[in-house]
Write a protein that holds these residues in place. Structure first.
Motif, PDB file in Angstrom:
ATOM      1  N   ARG A 186       7.355   9.238   2.078  1.00 57.07           N
ATOM      2  CA  ARG A 186       6.545   8.051   1.879  1.00 57.07           C
ATOM      3  C   ARG A 186       5.286   8.437   1.111  1.00 57.07           C
ATOM      4  O   ARG A 186       4.773   9.543   1.264  1.00 57.07           O
ATOM      5  N   LYS A 187       4.798   7.521   0.320  1.00 60.72           N
ATOM      6  CA  LYS A 187       3.637   7.802  -0.510  1.00 60.72           C
ATOM      7  C   LYS A 187       2.719   6.585  -0.541  1.00 60.72           C
ATOM      8  O   LYS A 187       3.148   5.488  -0.887  1.00 60.72           O
ATOM      9  N   ALA A 188       1.457   6.812  -0.148  1.00 63.81           N
ATOM     10  CA  ALA A 188       0.472   5.744  -0.271  1.00 63.81           C
ATOM     11  C   ALA A 188       0.191   5.502  -1.746  1.00 63.81           C
ATOM     12  O   ALA A 188       0.271   6.424  -2.569  1.00 63.81           O
ATOM     13  N   ARG A 189      -0.125   4.251  -2.080  1.00 59.95           N
ATOM     14  CA  ARG A 189      -0.452   3.959  -3.476  1.00 59.95           C
ATOM     15  C   ARG A 189      -1.569   2.931  -3.531  1.00 59.95           C
ATOM     16  O   ARG A 189      -1.707   2.071  -2.643  1.00 59.95           O
ATOM     17  N   GLY A 190      -2.376   3.022  -4.553  1.00 60.40           N
ATOM     18  CA  GLY A 190      -3.446   2.057  -4.733  1.00 60.40           C
ATOM     19  C   GLY A 190      -2.901   0.729  -5.204  1.00 60.40           C
ATOM     20  O   GLY A 190      -1.822   0.645  -5.795  1.00 60.40           O
ATOM     21  N   ARG A 191      -3.645  -0.318  -4.955  1.00 62.42           N
ATOM     22  CA  ARG A 191      -3.177  -1.651  -5.320  1.00 62.42           C
ATOM     23  C   ARG A 191      -3.244  -1.912  -6.820  1.00 62.42           C
ATOM     24  O   ARG A 191      -2.804  -2.962  -7.286  1.00 62.42           O
ATOM     25  N   GLU A 192      -3.758  -0.921  -7.560  1.00 65.17           N
ATOM     26  CA  GLU A 192      -3.702  -1.031  -9.021  1.00 65.17           C
ATOM     27  C   GLU A 192      -2.346  -0.597  -9.561  1.00 65.17           C
ATOM     28  O   GLU A 192      -2.075  -0.723 -10.758  1.00 65.17           O
ATOM     29  N   ARG A 193      -1.456  -0.089  -8.676  1.00 65.81           N
ATOM     30  CA  ARG A 193      -0.141   0.386  -9.115  1.00 65.81           C
ATOM     31  C   ARG A 193       0.975  -0.555  -8.652  1.00 65.81           C
ATOM     32  O   ARG A 193       2.078  -0.125  -8.326  1.00 65.81           O
ATOM     33  N   VAL A 250       9.946 -14.274  -6.537  1.00 66.50           N
ATOM     34  CA  VAL A 250       8.487 -14.237  -6.417  1.00 66.50           C
ATOM     35  C   VAL A 250       8.115 -13.313  -5.259  1.00 66.50           C
ATOM     36  O   VAL A 250       8.747 -13.327  -4.201  1.00 66.50           O
ATOM     37  N   ALA A 251       7.118 -12.491  -5.500  1.00 65.30           N
ATOM     38  CA  ALA A 251       6.531 -11.637  -4.459  1.00 65.30           C
ATOM     39  C   ALA A 251       5.021 -11.792  -4.613  1.00 65.30           C
ATOM     40  O   ALA A 251       4.378 -11.019  -5.342  1.00 65.30           O
ATOM     41  N   PRO A 252       4.431 -12.798  -3.963  1.00 66.42           N
ATOM     42  CA  PRO A 252       3.030 -13.146  -4.220  1.00 66.42           C
ATOM     43  C   PRO A 252       2.060 -11.985  -4.021  1.00 66.42           C
ATOM     44  O   PRO A 252       1.118 -11.820  -4.800  1.00 66.42           O
ATOM     45  N   ASN A 253       2.284 -11.185  -2.995  1.00 62.89           N
ATOM     46  CA  ASN A 253       1.340 -10.113  -2.699  1.00 62.89           C
ATOM     47  C   ASN A 253       1.501  -8.905  -3.622  1.00 62.89           C
ATOM     48  O   ASN A 253       0.659  -8.005  -3.629  1.00 62.89           O
ATOM     49  N   LEU A 254       2.580  -8.888  -4.411  1.00 63.84           N
ATOM     50  CA  LEU A 254       2.742  -7.870  -5.444  1.00 63.84           C
ATOM     51  C   LEU A 254       2.373  -8.411  -6.823  1.00 63.84           C
ATOM     52  O   LEU A 254       2.241  -7.646  -7.784  1.00 63.84           O
ATOM     53  N   GLY A 255       2.255  -9.735  -6.921  1.00 62.37           N
ATOM     54  CA  GLY A 255       1.992 -10.353  -8.216  1.00 62.37           C
ATOM     55  C   GLY A 255       3.219 -10.404  -9.102  1.00 62.37           C
ATOM     56  O   GLY A 255       3.102 -10.424 -10.335  1.00 62.37           O
ATOM     57  N   TRP A 256       4.423 -10.456  -8.495  1.00 62.30           N
ATOM     58  CA  TRP A 256       5.668 -10.439  -9.257  1.00 62.30           C
ATOM     59  C   TRP A 256       6.293 -11.830  -9.293  1.00 62.30           C
ATOM     60  O   TRP A 256       6.222 -12.579  -8.323  1.00 62.30           O
ATOM     61  N   ALA A 257       6.955 -12.124 -10.403  1.00 64.29           N
ATOM     62  CA  ALA A 257       7.751 -13.350 -10.521  1.00 64.29           C
ATOM     63  C   ALA A 257       8.923 -13.074 -11.460  1.00 64.29           C
ATOM     64  O   ALA A 257       8.728 -12.507 -12.540  1.00 64.29           O
ATOM     65  N   GLU A 258      10.120 -13.454 -11.026  1.00 61.69           N
ATOM     66  CA  GLU A 258      11.351 -13.264 -11.813  1.00 61.69           C
ATOM     67  C   GLU A 258      11.488 -11.823 -12.310  1.00 61.69           C
ATOM     68  O   GLU A 258      11.631 -11.557 -13.504  1.00 61.69           O
ATOM     69  N   ASP A 278       0.800  -1.227   0.000  1.00 60.86           N
ATOM     70  CA  ASP A 278       0.000   0.000   0.000  1.00 60.86           C
ATOM     71  C   ASP A 278       0.829   1.272   0.000  1.00 60.86           C
ATOM     72  O   ASP A 278       0.269   2.372   0.053  1.00 60.86           O
ATOM     73  N   GLU A 279       2.148   1.149  -0.027  1.00 58.11           N
ATOM     74  CA  GLU A 279       2.978   2.329   0.177  1.00 58.11           C
ATOM     75  C   GLU A 279       4.364   2.087  -0.407  1.00 58.11           C
ATOM     76  O   GLU A 279       4.836   0.947  -0.485  1.00 58.11           O
TER      77      GLU A 279
END
Length: 405
Positions: free
Chosen positions: A110-117, A169-177, A92-93
């Motif tokens: 620090r900057k809050a960000r939406g989960r679409e970013r 992998v960062a599951p909660n970010l939706g990242w892989a490799e 979220d940030e």
């Protein structure tokens, strides 16, 4: 006869040793350094003079304790000239900070960000903007002599492969490799080395050096937000594992009949003690983020029954996981960070009772469970420590490169 190359290596090693001792222990006299290192007083004097010339250490007289005689000077970290850039990527940030050599945060945005970013492109773009803002602050009012940055450390909630800096992998970010370091290097267009680390591992490093784990040779650090991660310090050194994945404790199974985790497995510990589980049990939006958590603690402070029961259940599952980790690692101390540290005052008695019920009956072992004293700053300071690693190994060499840049 010692060769010139060998003598240079030895001096590099001794410079690193003395700097590390002062950073870990705090101000030290020459006598204390002689006693601790086994080096001669002449050698210590030469090393301190060199570190002072590099603007890493400064010697000064301590405050008088009223005893007669002139007090011996003590060496302490010089916090005025050198810094590291710490970048934190959360769900979220995002945050960018400059941290000095003594672990103090000098500047932070620090900057809050939406989960679409959460995509790599959006994340790097947002981070680059914050880096520009922080760098502008670094240069303001310095009369052409800004704090010298020696590296960039990046904290992410995911597995980071040590050999190539890749976020596997960062599951909660939706990242892989994901090559986050490479993407940041291209966006920042600078020549500072960039190193990426797991957020919980970095929090453990910070708490071990500067926080609630200071002085503990064996430390277990557990941090929870949306996910749960951990870091382990054994014999004063971080446990990293073969690929750098050690401490990924949020994904060990604790409940075979539990929920499916975002990693794909069933019953991971973070499905029972993470942010979503706590909010759901409390009857709040499980993806409500910061606003939902603020509401949770407001309700806890007024004694809301459902929130109280949710926290008690959180304590039970926290104790189940901690008991296993304590039995495996036998730490001197357990430090809880992030959300887990924040809820500790509300569940301390329940957690103690649950841990006591699960310990070996004939082993008189009580492991203190403490909240992270650095609080939300633990990952900031830990990311900076990652950036300071090269300086810690070769103070003279790194400062020479930094000065010529």
């Amino acid at each position: 006869m010692v060769s010139a190359a060998r003598a240079s290596q030895l001096r590099q090693s001794n410079l690193a040793l003395v700097l590390d001792l002062i950073r870990r222990t705090g101000p030290m006299s020459r006598s204390a350094l002689v006693a601790t290192t086994g080096l001669t007083r002449t050698a210590i004097a030469g090393l301190l003079n060199e570190l002072e010339g590099l603007r890493l250490v400064v010697e000064a007289a301590p405050a008088s304790d009223g005893s007669p005689g002139r007090p011996s000077p003590v060496a302490r970290v010089d916090d005025r000239h050198v810094g590291a850039l710490a970048i934190e990527v959360f769900i979220d940030e995002i945050g960018v900070s400059i941290v000095s050599l003594d672990g103090a945060i000098v500047t932070s945005i620090r900057k809050a960000r939406g989960r679409e970013r959460l995509s790599l492109v959006s994340t790097v773009r947002d981070v680059a903007r914050l880096v520009q803002a922080v760098d502008a602050q670094r240069r303001v009012g310095t009369r052409g002599n800004p704090r010298q940055l020696v590296g960039i450390g990046v904290s992410v909630p995911g597995l980071v492969r040590r050999s190539d800096n890749i976020v596997v992998v960062a599951p909660n970010l939706g990242w892989a490799e994901v090559d986050l370091a490479g993407a940041l290097a291209a966006a920042l267009d600078g020549d500072l080395p960039i190193h990426v680390g797991n957020d919980a591992d970095l929090g453990a490093r910070a708490e071990s050096r500067f926080g609630a784990g200071r002085g503990a040779g064996n430390l277990l650090f557990v941090s929870g937000e949306v996910g749960v991660g951990g870091g382990v310090v054994i014999g004063g050194s971080p446990l990293v594992g073969h690929s750098g994945f050690a401490g990924e404790i949020g994904h060990f199974p604790v409940n075979p009949d539990g929920l499916r985790c975002r990693c794909g497995a069933i019953g991971c510990w973070e499905t029972e003690v993470g942010e979503r589980a706590l909010l759901q049990r409390a009857g709040l939006a499980e993806d409500g983020g910061t606003s939902a958590l603020d509401r949770l603690f407001e309700l806890a402070d007024v004694g809301d029954d459902r929130v109280r029961r949710a926290m008690d259940e959180q304590a039970r599952w926290l104790a189940i996981g901690l008991t296993g980790l304590i039995n495996v690692f036998d730490p001197d101390r357990v430090v809880l960070g992030g959300l887990l540290g924040r809820i500790l005052p509300y569940v301390d008695d329940q957690l103690t009772e649950e841990l006591e019920a699960r310990r070996f009956r004939d082993v008189p072992r009580q492991v203190p469970v403490l909240g992270a004293s650095l609080g939300a700053s633990a990952t900031t300071v830990g990311a900076a420590e990652l950036a300071f690693d090269r300086l810690a190994r070769d103070p003279a060499g790194v400062m020479s490169i930094a000065s010529s840049a």
